[in-house]
Structures are given as C-alpha cells and as structure tokens.
Design a protein around this motif. Structure first.
Motif, short mmCIF file in Angstrom:
data_model
loop_
_atom_site.label_atom_id
_atom_site.label_comp_id
_atom_site.label_asym_id
_atom_site.label_seq_id
_atom_site.Cartn_x
_atom_site.Cartn_y
_atom_site.Cartn_z
N LEU A 106 -43.15 161.62 -75.04
CA LEU A 106 -42.64 161.61 -76.67
C LEU A 106 -43.32 162.65 -77.29
CD1 LEU A 106 -43.64 157.48 -76.85
CD2 LEU A 106 -41.48 158.65 -76.82
N ALA A 107 -44.46 163.13 -76.87
CA ALA A 107 -45.12 164.18 -77.68
C ALA A 107 -44.22 165.53 -77.43
CB ALA A 107 -46.43 164.49 -77.04
N TRP A 108 -43.65 165.47 -76.46
CA TRP A 108 -42.55 166.91 -76.21
C TRP A 108 -41.60 166.51 -77.18
CZ3 TRP A 108 -43.13 166.21 -70.20
CH2 TRP A 108 -44.39 166.47 -69.94
N GLY A 109 -41.14 165.29 -77.30
CA GLY A 109 -40.00 165.11 -78.17
C GLY A 109 -40.30 164.95 -79.71
N ASN A 110 -41.58 165.06 -79.87
CA ASN A 110 -42.04 164.87 -81.31
C ASN A 110 -41.62 163.63 -81.69
OD1 ASN A 110 -43.50 165.91 -83.29
ND2 ASN A 110 -42.76 167.90 -83.26
N ARG B 159 -48.06 155.58 -65.62
CA ARG B 159 -46.60 155.60 -66.16
C ARG B 159 -46.86 155.47 -67.77
NH1 ARG B 159 -44.00 150.00 -64.73
NH2 ARG B 159 -44.48 150.91 -62.80
N MET B 160 -47.95 155.13 -68.45
CA MET B 160 -48.15 154.90 -69.81
C MET B 160 -48.49 156.51 -70.44
SD MET B 160 -46.80 152.23 -70.75
CE MET B 160 -46.59 151.84 -72.40
N ASP B 161 -49.39 157.17 -69.75
CA ASP B 161 -49.97 158.41 -70.09
C ASP B 161 -48.66 159.16 -69.81
OD1 ASP B 161 -52.33 157.40 -70.40
OD2 ASP B 161 -53.29 158.31 -68.53
N LYS C 219 -58.75 152.54 -64.09
CA LYS C 219 -58.98 153.66 -64.67
C LYS C 219 -58.16 154.87 -63.90
CE LYS C 219 -63.51 152.25 -64.71
NZ LYS C 219 -64.59 152.37 -64.13
N SER C 220 -57.44 155.68 -64.42
CA SER C 220 -56.63 156.64 -63.30
C SER C 220 -57.45 157.82 -63.31
CB SER C 220 -55.22 156.86 -64.33
OG SER C 220 -55.36 156.78 -65.79
N LYS C 221 -56.95 158.35 -62.47
CA LYS C 221 -57.61 159.76 -61.90
C LYS C 221 -57.42 160.85 -63.13
CE LYS C 221 -54.97 159.09 -57.55
NZ LYS C 221 -53.64 159.63 -56.85
N PRO C 222 -58.52 161.54 -63.28
CA PRO C 222 -59.57 161.97 -62.29
C PRO C 222 -60.77 161.05 -62.05
CG PRO C 222 -59.78 163.07 -64.65
CD PRO C 222 -58.40 162.15 -64.76
N GLU D 178 -46.48 168.15 -65.05
CA GLU D 178 -47.81 167.70 -65.79
C GLU D 178 -47.60 166.02 -65.93
OE1 GLU D 178 -48.47 168.86 -69.80
OE2 GLU D 178 -47.38 170.65 -69.34
N LEU D 179 -46.65 165.59 -65.33
CA LEU D 179 -46.42 164.13 -65.24
C LEU D 179 -47.00 163.72 -63.83
CD1 LEU D 179 -43.00 163.43 -66.92
CD2 LEU D 179 -45.34 163.64 -68.08
N LYS D 180 -47.15 164.72 -63.02
CA LYS D 180 -47.58 164.33 -61.50
C LYS D 180 -48.82 163.49 -61.31
CE LYS D 180 -44.39 167.36 -59.06
NZ LYS D 180 -44.27 168.55 -58.26
N GLY D 181 -48.96 162.61 -60.71
CA GLY D 181 -50.42 161.84 -60.46
C GLY D 181 -50.92 161.26 -61.73
N ILE D 182 -50.32 161.46 -63.15
CA ILE D 182 -50.92 160.59 -64.12
C ILE D 182 -50.03 159.02 -64.15
CG2 ILE D 182 -51.59 162.26 -65.23
CD1 ILE D 182 -49.49 162.10 -67.31
#
Ligand code: B16
Ligand code: MG
Length: 214
Positions: A56-60, A48-50, A142-145, A42-46
């Motif tokens: 951080l959300a995964w680690g709550n 650094r900050m996204d 602005k990042s992809k998409p 899920e981190l591919k293509g997005i």
C-alpha cells in the motif's frame, strides 16, 4: 552438538515467492498501480499484514483497518488458488535430498515459517512427513526478526537453541536465529545474509556432514 534442524519454508524448501508476487501484483493492479520484482524481494519472510502495508505504501494508498483485512483476504484467496496446484516437482533443487540425508542421520526437524499456509504447501509438495514439529504463522505472535518462531521450534523438539541450526533465506530470519541463540545457515547471498555462520546458494550445496563443522 547439533541435534535439531529448523527450516524456513519459502526460499529454502520451495519458491512460493513467485506466487506471493503474482497475487500481490494482481491486488495492486485493482488499486491502479504495480511494483517491481525487486520490490517483491522486500516481502520475503515478512508476515501477510506487514507485506500489505508495504504494498500500500508503494502505491501511496491509504486504507482503513477493515479494508486492509478485506484486501489481505483477497490476496490470500488468489495465492491459495495457486498453491493448491503445487506439486512435489516444485521442491527447490537439493532440498529433498538434504531432508532425506538429515532424517537418515537422526536429526530432529521442525518448520519455522511466517506463513499461515504452510500445511497446504507441505502437503502438496509431499514434505510434511519430514517434520517432527510445525511452527508457522498460525502459532506465533511476533514475526522474524523476533526469535519466537525458532525458539518454539527448538522447544517443540525438546532441544536447547544451541543444539539447533536454522536454515533461512531472509536476513530477518538469520537475525531471528542469532537472537535466539542458534546457528544459522543462509540460503542465498553472503553480502546480504551477513550474520549467518555459513552461506550457500541452495541446500544442494550442503551435506549433513557440514553440520558437524558448525
Ligand atoms: P502467508 P517463510 C513467508 O514464508 C513468505 O516469505 C512471505 O513472503 C509471506 O508474506 C509470509 O510467509 C506469510 O505468508 O500469507 O501464506 O501467511 O519464508 O517464512 O516460509
Ligand atoms: Mg523464507
């Protein structure tokens, strides 16, 4: 008629995702959690900050804007340590051959990457000389998409979007290309890269002749 080729970097020309994963995982561990290789997809293509927000959300874990900047900087320092050691041997199978064929055939070429580290990667893998323009995380807002990165690429090649083909491994990148009015070749899985005009497993499966059929 196709005159320009716009290449994503990570996942198309090189596999830097493994280094991103190592660096993000190291960062997560300092905060007391881990995440899977599947989540790393899920981190591919997005950006650094996204990416940081997702981790951080995964680690709550909640962090202030200032702390986030420090965390992203730490991750990038670890990542840069690894990409500083990259060599031309890390170019993905078939990519060098395809770039050579395309250059020979007279296509103009640009990079369209979300990374702010593209210059280091292109230099260490000896790919920089193929590109007439570099558009990366340092030059887009602005990042992809969002199609900005590819529209800028076409513009820097002095071509219309319809004259360009985008090579992308991420769904967000394929969507960006289609929104921008370009043809899109997906590198990866047909079931994921649904909007692509054509999908191949890697640039090794493609010849410049295929570009005329688009
Ligand atoms: P950086 P691409 C992207 O490269 C990576 O796929 C993505 O995982 C990364 O977060 C992004 O670059 C930003 O990278 O931290 O080096 O600025 O696929 O757009 O070439
Ligand atoms: Mg990519």
């Amino acid at each position: 008629k196709i005159k320009g080729l716009l290449f994503d970097l990570d996942g198309v020309l090189v596999d830097t995702a493994v280094y991103h994963y190592k660096a993000w995982l190291r960062l997560a561990k300092t905060m007391g959690f881990t995440f899977s290789e599947l989540q790393n997809e899920e981190l591919k293509g997005i950006s650094r900050m996204d990416s940081l927000d997702k981790v951080l959300a995964w680690g709550n874990v909640q962090k202030s804007a200032e702390e986030k900047l420090a965390l992203a900087t730490q991750k990038n320092d670890w990542y840069v340590e690894m990409i500083n050691k990259m060599t031309p041997a890390e170019v993905l199978p078939g990519a060098l051959n395809f770039l050579q064929q395309a250059k020979q055939a007279g296509y103009k070429m640009a990079l369209g990457s979300a990374s702010k580290n593209s210059a280091t990667i292109l230099k260490n893998t000896n790919l920089a000389h193929f590109f007439d323009a570099i558009v990366d995380g340092n030059s887009v807002s602005k990042s992809k998409p969002d199609p900005e990165v590819f529209l800028k690429g076409a513009q820097e090649l002095a071509l219309q979007p319809q004259q360009c083909v985008v090579f992308e491994d991420a769904e967000a990148g394929i969507i960006a290309a289609k929104r921008g009015g370009m043809k899109a070749i997906g590198i990866g899985d047909k079931n994921i890269l649904k909007q692509a005009d054509k999908v191949v497993a890697g640039l090794g499966q493609l010849s410049v002749k295929n570009l005329e059929e688009l």
